[in-house]
Design an enzyme around this catalytic site. Structure first.
Site, short mmCIF file in Angstrom:
data_model
loop_
_atom_site.label_atom_id
_atom_site.label_comp_id
_atom_site.label_asym_id
_atom_site.label_seq_id
_atom_site.Cartn_x
_atom_site.Cartn_y
_atom_site.Cartn_z
N LYS A 14 0.58 -1.04 0.21
CA LYS A 14 0.18 0.01 0.11
C LYS A 14 1.01 1.17 -0.29
CE LYS A 14 -2.63 -0.70 3.75
NZ LYS A 14 -1.88 -2.14 4.34
N ARG A 134 11.14 -1.39 12.16
CA ARG A 134 10.09 -2.19 12.70
C ARG A 134 10.42 -2.65 13.19
NH1 ARG A 134 5.45 -0.21 8.84
NH2 ARG A 134 4.27 -1.35 10.11
N ARG A 146 -0.58 -9.37 12.85
CA ARG A 146 -1.55 -7.96 12.35
C ARG A 146 -2.84 -8.85 11.81
NH1 ARG A 146 4.25 -5.99 10.31
NH2 ARG A 146 2.83 -4.97 9.75
P1 AMP Z 1 0.61 -0.07 8.93
O1 AMP Z 1 1.83 1.41 8.37
O2 AMP Z 1 0.04 0.69 8.16
O3 AMP Z 1 1.48 -1.74 8.24
O4 AMP Z 1 0.45 0.45 10.71
C1 AMP Z 1 1.31 -0.26 11.47
C2 AMP Z 1 0.86 0.10 12.61
O5 AMP Z 1 -0.04 1.40 13.37
C3 AMP Z 1 -1.24 -0.91 12.92
O6 AMP Z 1 -0.55 -2.29 13.00
C4 AMP Z 1 -1.66 -0.75 13.72
O7 AMP Z 1 -1.26 -1.07 15.11
C5 AMP Z 1 -1.60 1.08 13.47
N1 AMP Z 1 -2.04 1.96 12.81
C6 AMP Z 1 -1.87 2.11 11.91
N2 AMP Z 1 -3.11 2.64 11.05
C7 AMP Z 1 -4.01 2.25 12.21
C8 AMP Z 1 -5.57 2.49 12.04
N3 AMP Z 1 -6.26 3.60 10.92
N4 AMP Z 1 -6.91 2.54 13.09
C9 AMP Z 1 -5.65 1.67 14.51
N5 AMP Z 1 -4.22 1.85 14.16
C10 AMP Z 1 -3.46 1.81 13.68
#
Ligand code: AMP
Length: 198
Positions: A14, A134, A146
């Site tokens: 994404k 990360r 996740r």
């Molecule tokens: P991402 O970079 O989108 O994979 O997000 C990494 C982590 O951030 C996720 O596993 C969640 O812990 C948190 N996170 C990101 N976006 C959201 C969201 N819209 N709602 C809740 N937690 C989020």
């Protein structure tokens, strides 16, 4: 305004594809994950709170996330549109986003879902974890969590937006350029459908 939700499980690409979409369509990128990581790096109050969830692969609570998005939208109200990357992640967030956009006189144009094979994703994420720094990419158990959160809480959004006739599926395996090619054809064709209906 062109408001696209880029949807897909962790590691689906994404972030990479969002960067290509914003270049082509001149819209604003909102990655909630990036905003949380920025706050964690700067050790803000929001960052400290988010970290306790993110490091375990859990979702940050809806209210915290929605308020952060609202603040971002207000600061970018003159934008041509948005690409939402990693948001919404629950039905409650989807409903909150719909409401925020209505208040801005606009709406979600479409949800573009990257459809990918899950085993491949675990491999990709572990690989990314070697260089991304990360914590949530480095441990297989956290990654599996996740995915579980994605299945249980996030995937119902596909149905939520299908019911509004806004779901567009894109095959998410292949090279970055191949996938982007499919994405922008899908965006253009969905945008045309919508403008013909109007
Ligand atoms: P991402 O970079 O989108 O994979 O997000 C990494 C982590 O951030 C996720 O596993 C969640 O812990 C948190 N996170 C990101 N976006 C959201 C969201 N819209 N709602 C809740 N937690 C989020």
């Amino acid at each position: 305004m062109l408001n696209i939700i880029l949807f897909g499980p962790p590691g689906a690409g994404k972030g990479t594809q969002s960067n290509k979409i914003i270049e082509k369509y001149n819209i604003t990128h909102l990655s909630t994950g990036d905003v949380f990581r920025y706050n964690m790096k700067n050790d803000t109050e929001l960052g400290q709170l988010a970290k306790s969830y993110i490091d375990k692969g859990e979702l940050v609570p809806d209210e915290v996330t929605n308020n952060m998005v609202k603040d971002f939208l207000e600061r970018n109200e003159n934008s041509n549109g948005f690409i939402f990357d990693g948001y919404p992640r629950t039905i409650a967030q989807g409903e909150a986003l719909d409401k925020m956009l209505i208040e801005m006189g606009t709406s979600v144009s479409m949800l573009v879902a990257l459809e990918v094979d899950e085993d491949e994703l675990v491999k990709r994420l572990l690989e990314r974890g070697k260089t991304s720094g990360r914590v949530d990419d480095q441990d297989e158990e956290t990654i599996r969590n996740r995915f579980k959160v994605y299945q249980d809480e996030t995937s119902p959004l596909a149905v939520y937006y299908s019911k509004q006739d806004k779901y567009v599926g894109v095959h998410g395996m292949g090279s970055i350029d191949e996938i982007f090619d499919r994405i922008y054809h899908a965006i253009d064709s969905k945008s045309n459908d919508v403008s013909e209906e109007e």
